[in-house]
Design a protein around this motif. Sequence first.
Motif, PDB file in Angstrom:
ATOM      1  N   VAL A  52     -27.948  18.594 -22.519  1.00  0.00           N
ATOM      2  CA  VAL A  52     -27.617  17.908 -21.277  1.00  0.00           C
ATOM      3  C   VAL A  52     -28.401  16.611 -21.165  1.00  0.00           C
ATOM      4  CG1 VAL A  52     -27.457  18.191 -18.787  1.00  0.00           C
ATOM      5  CG2 VAL A  52     -27.282  20.187 -20.257  1.00  0.00           C
ATOM      6  N   SER A  53     -27.709  15.539 -20.787  1.00  0.00           N
ATOM      7  CA  SER A  53     -28.385  14.250 -20.595  1.00  0.00           C
ATOM      8  C   SER A  53     -29.210  14.282 -19.315  1.00  0.00           C
ATOM      9  CB  SER A  53     -27.361  13.111 -20.522  1.00  0.00           C
ATOM     10  OG  SER A  53     -26.661  13.166 -19.296  1.00  0.00           O
ATOM     11  N   ILE A  54     -30.142  13.377 -19.235  1.00  0.00           N
ATOM     12  CA  ILE A  54     -31.000  13.288 -18.049  1.00  0.00           C
ATOM     13  C   ILE A  54     -30.176  12.937 -16.811  1.00  0.00           C
ATOM     14  CG2 ILE A  54     -31.711  10.870 -18.330  1.00  0.00           C
ATOM     15  CD1 ILE A  54     -34.071  13.747 -17.443  1.00  0.00           C
ATOM     16  N   GLU A  55     -29.098  12.168 -16.982  1.00  0.00           N
ATOM     17  CA  GLU A  55     -28.238  11.820 -15.842  1.00  0.00           C
ATOM     18  C   GLU A  55     -27.536  13.057 -15.278  1.00  0.00           C
ATOM     19  OE1 GLU A  55     -27.927  10.097 -18.787  1.00  0.00           O
ATOM     20  OE2 GLU A  55     -28.493   8.040 -18.285  1.00  0.00           O
ATOM     21  N   ILE A  56     -27.056  13.919 -16.162  1.00  0.00           N
ATOM     22  CA  ILE A  56     -26.384  15.154 -15.726  1.00  0.00           C
ATOM     23  C   ILE A  56     -27.403  16.106 -15.106  1.00  0.00           C
ATOM     24  CG2 ILE A  56     -25.066  17.180 -16.463  1.00  0.00           C
ATOM     25  CD1 ILE A  56     -23.414  14.591 -16.501  1.00  0.00           C
ATOM     26  N   ILE A  57     -28.589  16.183 -15.705  1.00  0.00           N
ATOM     27  CA  ILE A  57     -29.648  17.022 -15.133  1.00  0.00           C
ATOM     28  C   ILE A  57     -29.927  16.582 -13.702  1.00  0.00           C
ATOM     29  CG2 ILE A  57     -32.114  17.572 -15.245  1.00  0.00           C
ATOM     30  CD1 ILE A  57     -31.825  17.458 -18.335  1.00  0.00           C
ATOM     31  N   GLU A  58     -30.050  15.285 -13.489  1.00  0.00           N
ATOM     32  CA  GLU A  58     -30.321  14.777 -12.148  1.00  0.00           C
ATOM     33  C   GLU A  58     -29.202  15.143 -11.180  1.00  0.00           C
ATOM     34  OE1 GLU A  58     -31.768  10.680 -10.065  1.00  0.00           O
ATOM     35  OE2 GLU A  58     -30.159  10.503 -11.534  1.00  0.00           O
ATOM     36  N   LYS A  59     -27.955  14.965 -11.576  1.00  0.00           N
ATOM     37  CA  LYS A  59     -26.822  15.287 -10.701  1.00  0.00           C
ATOM     38  C   LYS A  59     -26.841  16.751 -10.287  1.00  0.00           C
ATOM     39  CE  LYS A  59     -23.455  11.891 -12.330  1.00  0.00           C
ATOM     40  NZ  LYS A  59     -22.102  11.737 -12.894  1.00  0.00           N
ATOM     41  N   ILE A  60     -27.086  17.624 -11.254  1.00  0.00           N
ATOM     42  CA  ILE A  60     -27.064  19.062 -10.973  1.00  0.00           C
ATOM     43  C   ILE A  60     -28.252  19.471 -10.102  1.00  0.00           C
ATOM     44  CG2 ILE A  60     -27.298  21.343 -12.037  1.00  0.00           C
ATOM     45  CD1 ILE A  60     -25.569  20.228 -14.364  1.00  0.00           C
ATOM     46  N   ILE A  61     -29.440  18.990 -10.437  1.00  0.00           N
ATOM     47  CA  ILE A  61     -30.626  19.356  -9.652  1.00  0.00           C
ATOM     48  C   ILE A  61     -30.495  18.876  -8.212  1.00  0.00           C
ATOM     49  CG2 ILE A  61     -33.099  18.897  -9.379  1.00  0.00           C
ATOM     50  CD1 ILE A  61     -33.348  19.110 -12.423  1.00  0.00           C
ATOM     51  N   LEU A  62     -30.014  17.659  -8.019  1.00  0.00           N
ATOM     52  CA  LEU A  62     -29.834  17.153  -6.654  1.00  0.00           C
ATOM     53  C   LEU A  62     -28.754  17.935  -5.910  1.00  0.00           C
ATOM     54  CD1 LEU A  62     -30.163  13.308  -7.228  1.00  0.00           C
ATOM     55  CD2 LEU A  62     -31.861  14.865  -6.247  1.00  0.00           C
ATOM     56  N   ALA A  63     -27.670  18.279  -6.591  1.00  0.00           N
ATOM     57  CA  ALA A  63     -26.599  19.058  -5.957  1.00  0.00           C
ATOM     58  C   ALA A  63     -27.097  20.447  -5.549  1.00  0.00           C
ATOM     59  CB  ALA A  63     -25.399  19.173  -6.898  1.00  0.00           C
ATOM     60  N   LEU A  64     -28.061  20.961  -6.288  1.00  0.00           N
ATOM     61  CA  LEU A  64     -28.640  22.267  -5.962  1.00  0.00           C
ATOM     62  C   LEU A  64     -29.783  22.150  -4.951  1.00  0.00           C
ATOM     63  CD1 LEU A  64     -28.630  23.804  -9.546  1.00  0.00           C
ATOM     64  CD2 LEU A  64     -27.233  24.549  -7.599  1.00  0.00           C
ATOM     65  N   ASP A  65     -29.958  20.956  -4.406  1.00  0.00           N
ATOM     66  CA  ASP A  65     -30.968  20.683  -3.388  1.00  0.00           C
ATOM     67  C   ASP A  65     -32.375  21.027  -3.887  1.00  0.00           C
ATOM     68  OD1 ASP A  65     -31.761  19.686  -0.909  1.00  0.00           O
ATOM     69  OD2 ASP A  65     -31.743  21.676   0.014  1.00  0.00           O
ATOM     70  N   SER A  66     -32.636  20.636  -5.129  1.00  0.00           N
ATOM     71  CA  SER A  66     -33.948  20.842  -5.726  1.00  0.00           C
ATOM     72  C   SER A  66     -34.481  19.484  -6.160  1.00  0.00           C
ATOM     73  CB  SER A  66     -33.830  21.793  -6.932  1.00  0.00           C
ATOM     74  OG  SER A  66     -35.106  22.174  -7.401  1.00  0.00           O
ATOM     75  N   ASP A  67     -35.585  19.495  -6.866  1.00  0.00           N
ATOM     76  CA  ASP A  67     -36.137  18.271  -7.437  1.00  0.00           C
ATOM     77  C   ASP A  67     -36.656  18.607  -8.834  1.00  0.00           C
ATOM     78  OD1 ASP A  67     -39.170  18.858  -7.289  1.00  0.00           O
ATOM     79  OD2 ASP A  67     -38.481  19.229  -5.233  1.00  0.00           O
ATOM     80  N   PHE A  68     -36.901  17.576  -9.628  1.00  0.00           N
ATOM     81  CA  PHE A  68     -37.316  17.787 -11.014  1.00  0.00           C
ATOM     82  C   PHE A  68     -38.568  18.646 -11.110  1.00  0.00           C
ATOM     83  CE2 PHE A  68     -34.365  14.399 -11.763  1.00  0.00           C
ATOM     84  CZ  PHE A  68     -33.957  14.541 -13.080  1.00  0.00           C
ATOM     85  N   ALA A  69     -39.588  18.331 -10.333  1.00  0.00           N
ATOM     86  CA  ALA A  69     -40.861  19.049 -10.422  1.00  0.00           C
ATOM     87  C   ALA A  69     -40.685  20.533 -10.131  1.00  0.00           C
ATOM     88  CB  ALA A  69     -41.882  18.436  -9.471  1.00  0.00           C
TER      89      ALA A  69
END
Length: 73
Positions: free
Chosen positions: A46-63
């Motif tokens: 998974v690209s970092i862009e897709i990771i960001e989209k999914i994490i934000l959609a799940l109302d989470s953050d990277f950390a």
Amino acid sequence: MNIKEKFGFKVKELREQKGFSIEFLANISNVDRTYISDIEKGKRNVSIEIIEKIILALDSDFATFFNELNFKK
């Protein structure tokens, strides 16, 4: 379990905790539903862009998301 499987497991776990279907997550993240399904199965790099989209959609953050993954062997 490899990193793709760990990432996919965490995505699925959070998605189910939120009560989201794969289709709903796909719609709110703007990621194809079959791609999300493959991610959850550990079949995608998974690209970092897709990771960001999914994490934000799940109302989470990277950390938070990555701190909950177990990177130990």
